[in-house]
Design an enzyme around this catalytic site. Structure first.
Site, mmCIF file in Angstrom:
data_model
loop_
_atom_site.group_PDB
_atom_site.id
_atom_site.type_symbol
_atom_site.label_atom_id
_atom_site.label_comp_id
_atom_site.label_asym_id
_atom_site.label_seq_id
_atom_site.Cartn_x
_atom_site.Cartn_y
_atom_site.Cartn_z
ATOM 1 N N SER A 101 35.739 27.045 -19.596
ATOM 2 C CA SER A 101 36.988 27.131 -18.372
ATOM 3 C C SER A 101 37.693 28.558 -18.228
ATOM 4 O O SER A 101 38.424 28.993 -19.480
ATOM 5 C CB SER A 101 38.073 25.936 -18.904
ATOM 6 O OG SER A 101 39.051 26.044 -17.787
ATOM 7 N N ARG A 102 37.743 29.199 -17.106
ATOM 8 C CA ARG A 102 38.355 30.394 -16.969
ATOM 9 C C ARG A 102 39.683 30.450 -17.010
ATOM 10 O O ARG A 102 40.428 31.342 -17.157
ATOM 11 C CB ARG A 102 37.527 31.140 -15.827
ATOM 12 C CG ARG A 102 36.394 31.442 -16.045
ATOM 13 C CD ARG A 102 35.664 32.435 -15.032
ATOM 14 N NE ARG A 102 34.245 32.480 -15.271
ATOM 15 C CZ ARG A 102 33.199 31.714 -14.724
ATOM 16 N NH1 ARG A 102 33.516 30.758 -13.960
ATOM 17 N NH2 ARG A 102 31.795 32.039 -15.200
#
Length: 743
Positions: free
Chosen positions: A605-606
């Site tokens: 998850s950025r």
């Protein structure tokens, strides 16, 4: 005097139609009476049950003091729940009654308009109406001469074909003065742009009265046929509340007829060149725009998807079997749109917003274009608020924030849809609107999802947009854009939205089919070159808006299906590069019994910990590293290599953590409960627990904590970071709960 005479004639017409219309309306309503009465009877029975719902007796004071507080609280909760269910049943009953009435009235109005237009067409072709219309032919001929012009599209057509057709069509022979005057003006305009003279005069009794002038693809229409068409469209757009009676419905139609006035409609008209597989090629309509709606003679509509120099390609929404070459197609003058609003919540609809669940028509006055620009950078805010899925493996390892685009990717039958459905169920009570877009799935699968969401009370805030495998490629293509438009209505209204696209692999296949039928060159894996732009402009519409723009958000969970775990294929790599992270579901983990089968190494998850509560961020800080170490050691030791004691401890701890991350379907957990279990396992409190017993152990831990240490449970629910003292107290309390159970 002629104008007054026309008004008097119209009033006479209205009176005649009113007399005929009463009989028509009576017939229409009698046809629907049995069905409506049956529905109303069922609704009244439900209302009676709701009103007569038995009240739980109050606990007598004489012995209530002797009962434990927990029993009293439970009795009060049951009594309160019974009242709430009775109120809900009553509200739902009222909604059913209104829905039945609105559907009945809409059907009746359609049938009434059919008969009224039929009788009006017959009357307007006779005296004295015929003479009243003909008396104004010169007036409207002057108006047409004044408004007539050559458009840029006409000039472009002239350059290619050296001729531009000009046609004057009337219901009856026109006076030579009118014919000559219009012809002279048309010839003069053609000479100005270097066109050859081309002026045709025709008669068509189907126009009923008046005349129609066409230059190129622009039509100036002064006919009774067009007036009736415009009147019908206006009346069909009038909203219905469901409280109207037959008389008021009839008066509304009669008012529309009596208020119908003469005038000139200006629109563009084209011609169908060919139709095949839901794709239509047309010529004319030179000024039409991409994404605009067109209407065919049989009432079907389509959307422009390709514009070339000498023809226009469009997709057809409905059945195309009755559209033939040479038939006329009319420019509607608006971009393709779908209905939006609260009326769609709890419903299953097609990509045009039409009901598919048998719950009656959906009545809403608001629409949004299916293609809208994404919010600009200044209009956005940073993603910082968590959107909890209720799934430990995701909320702890790959957290999702409101306004984020998180891809769910994996092979077929690895639990991708299950994650999406669990996330929707977990939004109950959190004021989040959910939209589930089913693309290319079986009808039975979509209905199963609908029933499951209804079972958990999630359909109250969810809309399902369904374009099943049996639907055309056109419907599957517009489905995600329609869902995005429905979600944007709530996002720009300041609310939070979760939208699931299940799945974009089938959407890409549908677009590839359309593109190849439109003759576009194929590229990698036969997909057109703009497939990346297609998904980019769709997913970019998900955003967290800034407070100045309402602060709403739309979180997108696109789903992509891979083949044999190949994430390097064209569509997966495209969508991975567009989104803010991906949840990769591993087939091997799935087959080993890990549910959900999240591959920690390939999932990311950025947004990261910015989308987590401080509590979850604290307890899961080392989780990813520990699991990665476990997977590496597990892969090394599967060949039977001897391991030392420390390695064995890492493997045992990893197995228990993997077991702790297992979770059943349709059982999302609150954030504090996930954090408690991860904390307990990370601190080694589950060292003696068999991985197969981890689920039962975690349930006991939560129950014991609630009974013995409610103050710590309240602290966890706040979601704040634990101080060293609070962390130590939680560890001791957890150990006490575990040891008491073991004892």
């Amino acid at each position: 005097m002629e104008f007054l005479y026309a008004i008097i004639n119209f009033l006479i017409l209205a009176a005649i139609l009113f007399l005929f219309g009463q009989k028509i309306a009576a017939k229409i309503f009698s046809d629907h009476l049995e069905r409506v009465e049956r529905g109303l009877d069922e609704a009244e029975k439900a209302a009676e049950l709701a009103e007569n719902a038995p009240e739980l007796p109050e606990i007598p004071t004489s012995f209530s003091d002797a009962l434990p507080d927990s029993v009293l609280a439970e009795a009060d909760a049951i009594r309160s729940r019974a009242r709430e269910e009775a109120d809900l049943m009553k509200r739902q009953t009222e909604g059913v009654v209104l829905s039945l009435r609105r559907e009945m009235l809409a059907d009746a109005r359609t049938a009434l308009l059919d008969r009224v237009c039929e009788k009006a067409a017959a009357l307007m072709g006779e005296e004295p109406y015929r003479s009243a219309i003909r008396a104004r032919e010169a007036e409207f001929a002057d108006e047409i001469v004044r408004r007539m012009e050559i458009t840029p599209g006409d000039i472009a057509y002239l350059k290619r074909h050296d001729v531009l057709y000009v046609t004057l069509t009337s219901a009856y022979p026109l006076p030579s003065a009118i014919v000559d005057r219009i012809g002279e003006r048309a010839s003069a305009m053609l000479e100005e742009v270097g066109g050859k003279p081309s002026y045709w005069v025709k008669e068509d009794p189907e126009l009923i009265g008046g005349f129609r002038f066409r230059v190129g693809d622009t039509v100036y229409d002064f006919t009774v046929r067009d007036r009736l068409y415009q009147m019908r469209k206006t009346l069909e757009k009038k909203p219905l509340t469901g409280r109207e009676d037959p008389d008021s419905l009839l008066r509304s139609v009669m008012d529309g007829v009596s208020s119908m006035t003469y005038g000139i409609s200006e629109f563009q008209l084209g011609r169908v060149l060919s139709v095949s597989d839901g794709i239509c090629w047309m010529d004319g309509l030179a000024d039409i725009m991409y994404g605009e709606v067109v209407e065919f003679e049989n009432g079907e509509r389509g959307m422009v998807l390709d514009i070339e120099a000498d023809r226009i390609g469009c997709i057809i929404y409905g059945k195309y079997e009755h559209i033939e070459s040479g038939t006329r197609v009319r420019r509607v003058g608006r971009i393709a749109s779908v209905p939006v609003g609260d009326a769609l919540l709890g419903r299953v609809v097609d990509p045009l917003g039409r009901a598919l669940d048998g719950g009656g028509r959906i009545f809403t006055d608001e629409t949004r274009p299916i293609e809208c620009p994404a919010p600009s950078i200044p209009d956005r805010a940073a993603v910082s608020r968590p959107l909890h899925t209720g799934i430990r493996a995701i909320d702890a390892l790959v957290p999702i924030g409101r306004g984020q685009r998180e891809l769910i990717i994996g092979d077929r039958q690895t639990g991708k849809t299950s994650i999406a459905v669990d996330t929707i169920i977990n939004q109950k009570g959190k004021d989040t609107v959910c939209i589930y877009v089913a693309i290319g799935q079986k009808d039975s699968t979509v209905m199963e999802i609908r029933d499951r969401l209804r079972q958990f009370g999630a359909m109250d805030y969810t809309t399902i947009v369904c374009a099943p495998a049996s639907s055309s490629a056109s419907f599957q293509y517009i489905a995600p854009f329609a869902g995005a438009a429905m979600g944007e209505y709530f996002m720009y209204g300041g609310r939070d939205v979760l939208i699931v696209y299940d799945d974009l692999s089938k959407h890409a296949v549908a677009y590839r089919e359309i593109s190849l039928l439109l003759g576009r060159p194929s590229g990698r894996e036969a997909y057109p070159g703009d497939i990346f732009y297609l998904h980019a402009r769709l997913l970019e519409r998900a955003a967290q808006l800034s407070p100045d723009n309402g602060g709403g958000s739309m979180t997108a969970l696109p789903v992509i299906e891979t083949q044999a775990g190949d994430i390097s294929a064209y569509i997966p790599t495209n969508v991975i590069s567009i989104t803010d992270g991906q949840i990769f579901l591993d087939s091997d983990l799935f087959n080993e019994g890990q549910r959900p089968a999240v591959n920690v190494g390939l999932s990311v998850s950025r947004v990261g910990s910015a989308a987590q509560t401080r509590l979850m961020k604290q307890v899961s800080s080392r989780l990813r590293m520990d699991l990665a170490q476990y997977r590496e050691l597990a892969g090394f030791t599967q060949f039977g290599a001897d391991v030392d004691a420390s390695t064995r401890r890492v493997l045992e701890s990893g197995r228990r953590m993997m077991a702790a991350l297992r979770q059943k379907r349709y059982a999302p957990l609150p954030d504090w409960q996930q954090a408690l279990l991860i904390f307990a396992v990370s601190e080694g409190l589950a060292a003696d627990v068999d991985p197969s017993d981890m689920e039962a152990w975690s349930a006991v831990l939560t129950t014991r904590m609630a009974e013995l240490h409610p103050e710590l449970l309240a602290l966890l629910k706040l979601g704040g970071k634990l101080s060293p003292e609070e962390r130590e107290a939680l560890k001791k309390a957890s150990a006490e709960c575990v040891n008491r159970e073991a004892a």
